[in-house]
Design a protein around this motif. Structure first.
Motif, PDB file in Angstrom:
ATOM      1  N   GLU A   1       4.753  10.165  -5.000  1.00  0.00           N
ATOM      2  CA  GLU A   1       4.955  10.938  -3.786  1.00  0.00           C
ATOM      3  C   GLU A   1       4.852  12.438  -4.074  1.00  0.00           C
ATOM      4  O   GLU A   1       4.293  13.193  -3.282  1.00  0.00           O
ATOM      5  CB  GLU A   1       6.317  10.591  -3.181  1.00  0.00           C
ATOM      6  CG  GLU A   1       6.402  11.022  -1.746  1.00  0.00           C
ATOM      7  CD  GLU A   1       7.491  10.314  -0.959  1.00  0.00           C
ATOM      8  OE1 GLU A   1       7.820   9.159  -1.278  1.00  0.00           O
ATOM      9  OE2 GLU A   1       8.006  10.936  -0.027  1.00  0.00           O
TER      10      GLU A   1
ATOM     11  N   ARG B   1       2.084   6.007  -2.560  1.00  0.00           N
ATOM     12  CA  ARG B   1       2.764   4.937  -3.295  1.00  0.00           C
ATOM     13  C   ARG B   1       2.824   5.266  -4.787  1.00  0.00           C
ATOM     14  O   ARG B   1       3.856   5.112  -5.438  1.00  0.00           O
ATOM     15  CB  ARG B   1       2.014   3.615  -3.113  1.00  0.00           C
ATOM     16  CG  ARG B   1       2.630   2.462  -3.900  1.00  0.00           C
ATOM     17  CD  ARG B   1       1.715   1.276  -3.978  1.00  0.00           C
ATOM     18  NE  ARG B   1       0.557   1.539  -4.814  1.00  0.00           N
ATOM     19  CZ  ARG B   1      -0.469   0.695  -4.949  1.00  0.00           C
ATOM     20  NH1 ARG B   1      -0.474  -0.432  -4.284  1.00  0.00           N
ATOM     21  NH2 ARG B   1      -1.486   1.000  -5.738  1.00  0.00           N
ATOM     22  N   ASN B   2       1.695   5.742  -5.323  1.00  0.00           N
ATOM     23  CA  ASN B   2       1.639   5.957  -6.766  1.00  0.00           C
ATOM     24  C   ASN B   2       2.503   7.124  -7.211  1.00  0.00           C
ATOM     25  O   ASN B   2       3.150   7.055  -8.247  1.00  0.00           O
ATOM     26  CB  ASN B   2       0.201   6.154  -7.204  1.00  0.00           C
ATOM     27  CG  ASN B   2      -0.606   4.888  -7.012  1.00  0.00           C
ATOM     28  OD1 ASN B   2      -0.032   3.804  -6.880  1.00  0.00           O
ATOM     29  ND2 ASN B   2      -1.913   5.013  -6.953  1.00  0.00           N
TER      30      ASN B   2
ATOM     31  N   TYR C   1       0.796  -1.218   0.000  1.00  0.00           N
ATOM     32  CA  TYR C   1       0.000   0.000   0.000  1.00  0.00           C
ATOM     33  C   TYR C   1       0.834   1.277   0.000  1.00  0.00           C
ATOM     34  O   TYR C   1       0.386   2.291  -0.511  1.00  0.00           O
ATOM     35  CB  TYR C   1      -0.979  -0.021   1.172  1.00  0.00           C
ATOM     36  CG  TYR C   1      -1.943  -1.192   1.089  1.00  0.00           C
ATOM     37  CD1 TYR C   1      -2.531  -1.536  -0.127  1.00  0.00           C
ATOM     38  CD2 TYR C   1      -2.249  -1.976   2.197  1.00  0.00           C
ATOM     39  CE1 TYR C   1      -3.388  -2.618  -0.239  1.00  0.00           C
ATOM     40  CE2 TYR C   1      -3.117  -3.051   2.099  1.00  0.00           C
ATOM     41  CZ  TYR C   1      -3.682  -3.375   0.876  1.00  0.00           C
ATOM     42  OH  TYR C   1      -4.527  -4.447   0.767  1.00  0.00           O
ATOM     43  N   THR C   2       2.028   1.257   0.603  1.00  0.00           N
ATOM     44  CA  THR C   2       2.842   2.473   0.486  1.00  0.00           C
ATOM     45  C   THR C   2       4.097   2.251  -0.358  1.00  0.00           C
ATOM     46  O   THR C   2       4.877   3.169  -0.552  1.00  0.00           O
ATOM     47  CB  THR C   2       3.230   3.070   1.866  1.00  0.00           C
ATOM     48  OG1 THR C   2       3.598   2.018   2.730  1.00  0.00           O
ATOM     49  CG2 THR C   2       2.080   3.854   2.457  1.00  0.00           C
ATOM     50  N   GLY C   3       4.315   1.019  -0.834  1.00  0.00           N
ATOM     51  CA  GLY C   3       5.316   0.790  -1.867  1.00  0.00           C
ATOM     52  C   GLY C   3       6.768   0.734  -1.410  1.00  0.00           C
ATOM     53  O   GLY C   3       7.666   0.877  -2.225  1.00  0.00           O
ATOM     54  N   GLN C   4       7.009   0.538  -0.100  1.00  0.00           N
ATOM     55  CA  GLN C   4       8.397   0.447   0.361  1.00  0.00           C
ATOM     56  C   GLN C   4       8.678  -0.971   0.855  1.00  0.00           C
ATOM     57  O   GLN C   4       7.874  -1.548   1.591  1.00  0.00           O
ATOM     58  CB  GLN C   4       8.671   1.443   1.497  1.00  0.00           C
ATOM     59  CG  GLN C   4       8.358   2.888   1.143  1.00  0.00           C
ATOM     60  CD  GLN C   4       9.207   3.413  -0.012  1.00  0.00           C
ATOM     61  OE1 GLN C   4      10.390   3.103  -0.118  1.00  0.00           O
ATOM     62  NE2 GLN C   4       8.588   4.193  -0.875  1.00  0.00           N
TER      63      GLN C   4
ATOM     64  N   ARG D   1      14.211   6.344   0.776  1.00  0.00           N
ATOM     65  CA  ARG D   1      13.117   5.659   0.090  1.00  0.00           C
ATOM     66  C   ARG D   1      13.695   4.546  -0.785  1.00  0.00           C
ATOM     67  O   ARG D   1      14.878   4.517  -1.072  1.00  0.00           O
ATOM     68  CB  ARG D   1      12.360   6.620  -0.828  1.00  0.00           C
ATOM     69  CG  ARG D   1      11.617   7.716  -0.120  1.00  0.00           C
ATOM     70  CD  ARG D   1      10.291   7.239   0.465  1.00  0.00           C
ATOM     71  NE  ARG D   1       9.536   8.374   0.974  1.00  0.00           N
ATOM     72  CZ  ARG D   1       9.687   8.881   2.201  1.00  0.00           C
ATOM     73  NH1 ARG D   1      10.532   8.348   3.042  1.00  0.00           N
ATOM     74  NH2 ARG D   1       8.977   9.922   2.583  1.00  0.00           N
TER      75      ARG D   1
ATOM     76  N   HIS E   1       4.133   7.575   5.381  1.00  0.00           N
ATOM     77  CA  HIS E   1       5.075   6.451   5.415  1.00  0.00           C
ATOM     78  C   HIS E   1       5.320   5.998   6.842  1.00  0.00           C
ATOM     79  O   HIS E   1       5.390   4.807   7.134  1.00  0.00           O
ATOM     80  CB  HIS E   1       6.407   6.863   4.776  1.00  0.00           C
ATOM     81  CG  HIS E   1       6.418   6.671   3.298  1.00  0.00           C
ATOM     82  ND1 HIS E   1       6.754   7.667   2.413  1.00  0.00           N
ATOM     83  CD2 HIS E   1       6.135   5.585   2.539  1.00  0.00           C
ATOM     84  CE1 HIS E   1       6.667   7.196   1.186  1.00  0.00           C
ATOM     85  NE2 HIS E   1       6.299   5.955   1.224  1.00  0.00           N
TER      86      HIS E   1
END
Lengths: 286, 321
Positions: B196, B193-194, B54-57, B110, B210
């Protein structure tokens, strides 16, 4: 003073190995823009090739190193060809996860073939040279000299050959490199092969000094990451300098402070650099 | 409209009824214990999904938080005589706080730097667990961790009762993640995520988003770890080690990252298969590595993603007719 000199030489020998591993990592980062978590496994595989050559196949240590370099360079290129080439244009998370897949595949394979045991590698050069009151094993001298030769070779390759210049061009600007007619896929393949060769040299040089086991790459890869972040991701001089500096710091801390402390230096540095200067100490203005 | 509701009710109800009947249907203690460990692991995998999906990390310290949750429960209940029901919230709070502090440093970075940083954090957590022998039992780990104590008439000493407790926590976890992702907060997660930059441009505090995601992810890991410690009665450093994060990542990617059923589907499927193929245990990493690569290259949405594609294709055909 003798102790300091002695430990200085030991630190330089260790730093040679760190620098070689970090160099391969930073080169691949330059073209791929992704940390190659599987790089430590190439170092491990290089050490195992030497182990097999010296215990089962026979032949000289020099031959064992040469075989390791060729085998691991091919492995590195295969990694690019089979895995990373297919992830071009996808998010960096995908490439990182794929790199972890490669890492665990290689570690798992080594574990299946040789088991988890720590294996000693016969020392081909067991002499000790004494000069100015310090004792240096011949193997450590070889490590220092061979690393310098490898780095000089890399420097020549990057600065004086078309292939090397293409690698640097691609690291600076992938699209720009493509525009001036550089075959970026071929360059990526060659970069992975060089990176593998450097990891193999490091693994082959360290093998007779340590024990060989499937996860031996796990600790050094973290240190290589610290070095590469410290020196700036993608920076070649940064990787070399960072490698020697970290090894010297660890050796000196182990000698004058406490052995347990030396292990924490890399982590402490990583935290400090990422918190205060995430782009690295020597990052070029790219 | 009505049929969509029916479909959703079926999609939720059938698996839940099956899960409730499972111990009675199989009547096999071994399979029930496998299910318990799969549910407990799945809770932690949901945490990994919050951060990665969901937040891409990519957080490679995830198993570290799982281990910290487990050790906190283990130490408090076996060494200090705490009730499990007090130890578990303490473990969650402690791990969340630790996650918050680590996040303050880690989230200055990131993507690739974040993955490297959290990898180092994961290794450090294991080193601390292994070295702090007086507290953690070092490489031997902790044994004799008591099972969760009774609540009123409900006791959790039998395997089946532990199964239902694990199931309850799993359902709770899925509900929490579901409500999170249907809230405004969840939408800010996806926005960050998509893109920043875009998220910042519309006034979202990306740093705080985040940070929140990282803390929630650590808390869910701790919940899974705490339950693991109490159910298995022992815990060792390898539970919090980096290969454990790798396993969770495999479950998540195969099940389907960024999807609600993904973590559960992947965890049950792969843990079940690994139990069925125990004779090949030494080949686990050798097989899972290439599978992970295949998933990333060809099916980045995992099974849930493929299922969704299939479902949409079928419904579209229906609509065309």
């Amino acid at each position: 003073m003798t102790l300091f000199a002695q430990q200085f030489v030991n630190g330089i020998a260790l730093g040679s190995v760190y620098a070689l591993v970090a160099l391969g990592l930073t080169l691949v980062y330059g073209v791929l823009k992704v940390p190659n978590f599987a790089h430590g496994a190439l170092y491990m595989a290089g050490a195992y090739v030497v182990y097999v050559m010296l215990t089962a196949v026979g032949g000289s240590y020099a031959l064992a190193i040469a075989v390791a370099v060729v085998v691991i360079a091919v492995m590195g290129a295969a990694m690019e060809f089979v895995v990373f080439r297919r992830l071009e244009g996808k998010s960096s998370v995908h490439a990182m996860i794929a790199a972890l897949g490669v890492l665990f595949f290689l570690e798992g394979t080594a574990d299946v073939i040789w088991g988890p045991d720590f294996r000693p590698v016969p020392t081909p050069l067991d002499g000790v040279v004494t000069a100015f009151g310090i004792n240096i094993t011949e193997q450590r001298i070889l490590v220092i000299v061979a690393a310098i030769v490898a780095m000089a070779g890399l420097y020549f390759l990057l600065k004086r050959t078309l292939v090397g210049m293409s690698i640097e061009a691609m690291a600076q600007d992938r699209e720009g490199a493509l525009l001036v007619g550089i075959d970026t896929r071929r360059v990526a393949l060659i970069t992975f092969a060089i990176s593998g060769a450097l990891a193999a040299i490091a693994g082959a040089l360290i093998a007779p000094l340590v024990l060989v086991f499937p996860t031996m790459g796990a600790v050094i890869i973290l240190k290589a990451f610290v070095i590469v972040i410290l020196g700036g991701m993608g920076s070649v001089p940064g990787a070399i300098l960072g490698g020697y500096l970290l090894a010297l710091a660890e050796t000196m801390a182990g000698t004058y402070v406490a052995f347990a402390f030396s292990e924490l230096i890399a982590f402490a540095l990583l935290v400090l650099v990422l918190v205060f200067r995430p782009t690295g100490l020597f990052q070029k203005g790219v | 409209m009505g049929s969509a509701h029916v479909r959703r009710a079926v999609a939720l109800g059938v698996p839940l009824v099956l899960a409730i009947l499972f111990p009675l249907l199989v009547n096999n203690p071994y399979l029930v214990s496998v299910a318990v460990s799969a549910y407990v692991t799945a809770i932690a995998v949901y945490g990994l999904n919050v951060m990665l999906g969901y937040t891409g990390q990519l957080s490679l310290a995830h198993a570290g938080f799982y281990g910290i949750g487990g050790y906190t429960v283990g130490i408090l209940t076996s060494d200090y005589g705490f009730s499990f029901w007090l130890a578990l919230p303490i473990a969650l709070a402690f791990t969340s706080l630790l996650g918050h502090l680590i996040g303050l440093a880690a989230l200055r970075t990131r993507h690739d730097y974040f993955a490297i940083f959290t990898l180092a954090v994961g290794v450090m957590i294991v080193i601390v667990i292994e070295r702090w022998e007086s507290l953690t039992g070092g490489t031997d780990g902790l044994i004799g961790i008591p099972a969760p104590g009774s609540i009123g008439p409900l006791s959790f000493t039998s395997l089946n009762s532990q199964y239902y407790l694990a199931l309850a926590f799993l359902v709770f976890t899925i509900y929490v993640v579901w409500s999170l992702m249907h809230s405004l907060v969840g939408r800010t997660f996806l926005a960050v995520r998509n893109s920043e930059e875009l998220a910042r441009a519309v006034g979202i505090d990306a740093g705080r988003t985040h940070q929140l995601s990282f803390v929630i992810s650590a808390a869910l890991a701790a919940l899974g770890g705490g339950l693991y410690a109490a159910f298995s009665g022992s815990i060792g450093p390898d539970v919090g080690d980096v290969p454990m994060t790798f396993n969770m990542l495999v479950y998540l990617m195969i099940g389907g990252v960024a999807s609600l059923p993904g973590p559960l589907v992947g965890t049950i499927l792969i843990m079940g298969l690994m139990q069925a193929l125990q004779a090949f245990q030494e080949y686990t990493l050798m097989i899972l590595g290439p599978i992970l690569i295949l998933v990333v290259v060809f099916f980045p949405g995992g099974l849930a993603g493929q299922g969704k594609v299939l479902f949409e294709r079928l419904t579209r055909r229906e609509a065309d007719q």
